[in-house]
Design a protein around this motif. Structure first.
Motif, mmCIF file in Angstrom:
data_model
loop_
_atom_site.group_PDB
_atom_site.id
_atom_site.type_symbol
_atom_site.label_atom_id
_atom_site.label_comp_id
_atom_site.label_asym_id
_atom_site.label_seq_id
_atom_site.Cartn_x
_atom_site.Cartn_y
_atom_site.Cartn_z
ATOM 1 N N UNK A 46 4.002 15.340 -35.338
ATOM 2 C CA UNK A 46 5.462 15.458 -35.307
ATOM 3 C C UNK A 46 5.888 16.877 -34.906
ATOM 4 N N UNK A 47 6.974 16.951 -34.160
ATOM 5 C CA UNK A 47 7.581 18.229 -33.795
ATOM 6 C C UNK A 47 8.787 18.462 -34.684
ATOM 7 N N UNK A 48 9.013 19.703 -35.025
ATOM 8 C CA UNK A 48 10.192 20.060 -35.811
ATOM 9 C C UNK A 48 11.311 20.358 -34.817
ATOM 10 N N UNK A 49 12.351 19.520 -34.838
ATOM 11 C CA UNK A 49 13.440 19.658 -33.867
ATOM 12 C C UNK A 49 14.407 20.777 -34.237
ATOM 13 N N UNK A 50 14.575 21.041 -35.512
ATOM 14 C CA UNK A 50 15.503 22.076 -35.934
ATOM 15 C C UNK A 50 15.734 22.023 -37.422
ATOM 16 N N UNK A 51 16.676 22.821 -37.849
ATOM 17 C CA UNK A 51 17.067 22.896 -39.256
ATOM 18 C C UNK A 51 18.512 22.400 -39.325
ATOM 19 N N UNK A 52 18.900 21.874 -40.479
ATOM 20 C CA UNK A 52 20.244 21.315 -40.616
ATOM 21 C C UNK A 52 21.034 22.037 -41.696
ATOM 22 N N UNK A 53 22.321 21.840 -41.683
ATOM 23 C CA UNK A 53 23.241 22.456 -42.640
ATOM 24 C C UNK A 53 23.194 21.701 -43.968
ATOM 25 N N UNK A 54 23.764 22.296 -44.975
ATOM 26 C CA UNK A 54 23.786 21.697 -46.307
ATOM 27 C C UNK A 54 24.793 22.432 -47.169
ATOM 28 N N UNK A 55 25.057 21.927 -48.350
ATOM 29 C CA UNK A 55 25.850 22.682 -49.312
ATOM 30 C C UNK A 55 25.023 23.867 -49.791
ATOM 31 N N UNK A 56 25.683 24.998 -49.978
ATOM 32 C CA UNK A 56 25.052 26.247 -50.385
ATOM 33 C C UNK A 56 24.088 26.042 -51.551
ATOM 34 N N UNK A 57 22.838 26.441 -51.328
ATOM 35 C CA UNK A 57 21.774 26.397 -52.341
ATOM 36 C C UNK A 57 21.538 24.998 -52.905
ATOM 37 N N UNK B 123 15.368 30.314 -43.150
ATOM 38 C CA UNK B 123 15.437 29.359 -44.256
ATOM 39 C C UNK B 123 16.508 29.886 -45.207
ATOM 40 N N UNK B 124 17.742 29.519 -44.933
ATOM 41 C CA UNK B 124 18.890 30.118 -45.616
ATOM 42 C C UNK B 124 19.389 29.327 -46.813
ATOM 43 N N UNK B 125 19.039 28.059 -46.916
ATOM 44 C CA UNK B 125 19.618 27.170 -47.927
ATOM 45 C C UNK B 125 21.144 27.222 -47.860
ATOM 46 N N UNK B 126 21.665 27.495 -46.673
ATOM 47 C CA UNK B 126 23.112 27.587 -46.409
ATOM 48 C C UNK B 126 23.806 28.628 -47.264
ATOM 49 N N UNK B 127 23.052 29.656 -47.654
ATOM 50 C CA UNK B 127 23.578 30.706 -48.522
ATOM 51 C C UNK B 127 23.683 32.022 -47.758
ATOM 52 N N UNK B 128 24.783 32.711 -47.922
ATOM 53 C CA UNK B 128 24.975 34.015 -47.290
ATOM 54 C C UNK B 128 23.898 34.999 -47.750
ATOM 55 N N UNK B 129 23.454 34.850 -49.010
ATOM 56 C CA UNK B 129 22.450 35.747 -49.563
ATOM 57 C C UNK B 129 21.122 35.657 -48.788
ATOM 58 N N UNK B 130 20.794 34.486 -48.262
ATOM 59 C CA UNK B 130 19.545 34.285 -47.523
ATOM 60 C C UNK B 130 19.766 34.226 -46.013
ATOM 61 N N UNK B 131 20.900 34.684 -45.557
ATOM 62 C CA UNK B 131 21.307 34.565 -44.161
ATOM 63 C C UNK B 131 20.236 35.003 -43.156
ATOM 64 N N UNK B 132 19.466 36.022 -43.476
ATOM 65 C CA UNK B 132 18.473 36.537 -42.543
ATOM 66 C C UNK B 132 17.034 36.320 -43.009
ATOM 67 N N UNK B 133 16.834 35.456 -43.987
ATOM 68 C CA UNK B 133 15.483 35.209 -44.488
ATOM 69 C C UNK B 133 14.699 34.357 -43.487
ATOM 70 N N UNK B 134 13.533 34.840 -43.109
ATOM 71 C CA UNK B 134 12.645 34.125 -42.194
ATOM 72 C C UNK B 134 11.438 33.643 -43.003
ATOM 73 N N UNK B 135 11.149 32.353 -42.932
ATOM 74 C CA UNK B 135 10.023 31.786 -43.677
ATOM 75 C C UNK B 135 8.705 32.334 -43.131
ATOM 76 N N UNK B 136 7.817 32.714 -44.034
ATOM 77 C CA UNK B 136 6.524 33.275 -43.636
ATOM 78 C C UNK B 136 5.421 32.213 -43.605
ATOM 79 N N UNK B 137 5.749 30.982 -43.973
ATOM 80 C CA UNK B 137 4.767 29.907 -43.972
ATOM 81 C C UNK B 137 5.470 28.563 -43.846
ATOM 82 N N UNK B 138 4.701 27.547 -43.502
ATOM 83 C CA UNK B 138 5.206 26.172 -43.463
ATOM 84 C C UNK B 138 5.085 25.545 -44.842
ATOM 85 N N UNK B 139 6.109 24.836 -45.251
ATOM 86 C CA UNK B 139 6.026 24.016 -46.455
ATOM 87 C C UNK B 139 4.941 22.964 -46.234
ATOM 88 N N UNK B 140 4.373 22.471 -47.319
ATOM 89 C CA UNK B 140 3.332 21.445 -47.211
ATOM 90 C C UNK B 140 3.822 20.231 -46.434
#
Length: 167
Positions: free
Chosen positions: A36-47, A9-26
């Motif tokens: 529903x299945x989660x197909x993947x994560x998408x890109x975005x503008x940094x933070x 869960x990087x929020x497209x930020x280099x600072x969070x590049x290796x952050x792994x989420x420890x829980x599911x958002x609500x």
């Protein structure tokens, strides 16, 4: 920008590049409860701070309708996934046009819900008094269907409303 347990869960930020989420958002928990299945994560503008989709630590997002143009907004990857028909819907974040503007640039629907309608628990904050989880779909009807799956009170988000979602 939305936590999915065990996934980056990087929020497209280099600072969070290796952050792994420890829980599911609500919202992720609610989608899973609806099968529903989660197909993947998408890109975005940094933070979630940007208007073009070009300012990610991991490279720009292209507009699938015309790759010489930007898809717009911090929810650029979500709208690109829906516009290119890689997904039936996606979730983005909406603070000040981050889903609505790129939706308008890609022929999709980006819905900014009323504050408190959808839990923000597990959404990395940019401006928490303005941030919302935003459904991104191909049609208004699909936006309503997704909204009905993810909306509702959440005891983990004190700002979430007790109001039922109208039909």
């Amino acid at each position: 920008i939305i936590m999915v347990e065990g996934k980056k869960c990087t929020a497209a930020s280099k600072m969070l590049e290796n952050y792994i989420a420890s829980y599911d958002a609500t919202v992720i928990k609610k989608l899973r409860m609806h099968g529903m299945s989660i197909l993947g994560k998408t890109n975005m503008d940094d933070s979630a701070m940007g208007t073009t989709g070009e300012n990610s630590a991991f490279g720009p997002t292209l507009n699938p309708l015309d790759t010489s143009r930007v898809p717009g907004g911090s929810s650029s990857g979500s709208v690109a996934a829906v516009a290119s028909e890689m997904a039936l819907f996606a979730l983005g974040s909406e603070t000040g046009g981050s889903a609505r503007l790129p939706a308008s640039w890609t022929g999709t629907v980006g819905l900014k819900p009323t504050y408190g309608r959808i839990s923000r628990h597990g959404l990395l904050p940019m401006a928490s008094s303005l941030d919302q989880v935003a459904p991104i779909t191909k049609t208004v009807e699909d936006a309503a269907l997704v909204m009905n799956m993810i909306a509702g009170h959440d005891p983990l988000d004190s700002t979430s409303a007790f109001e039922p979602v109208p039909a």
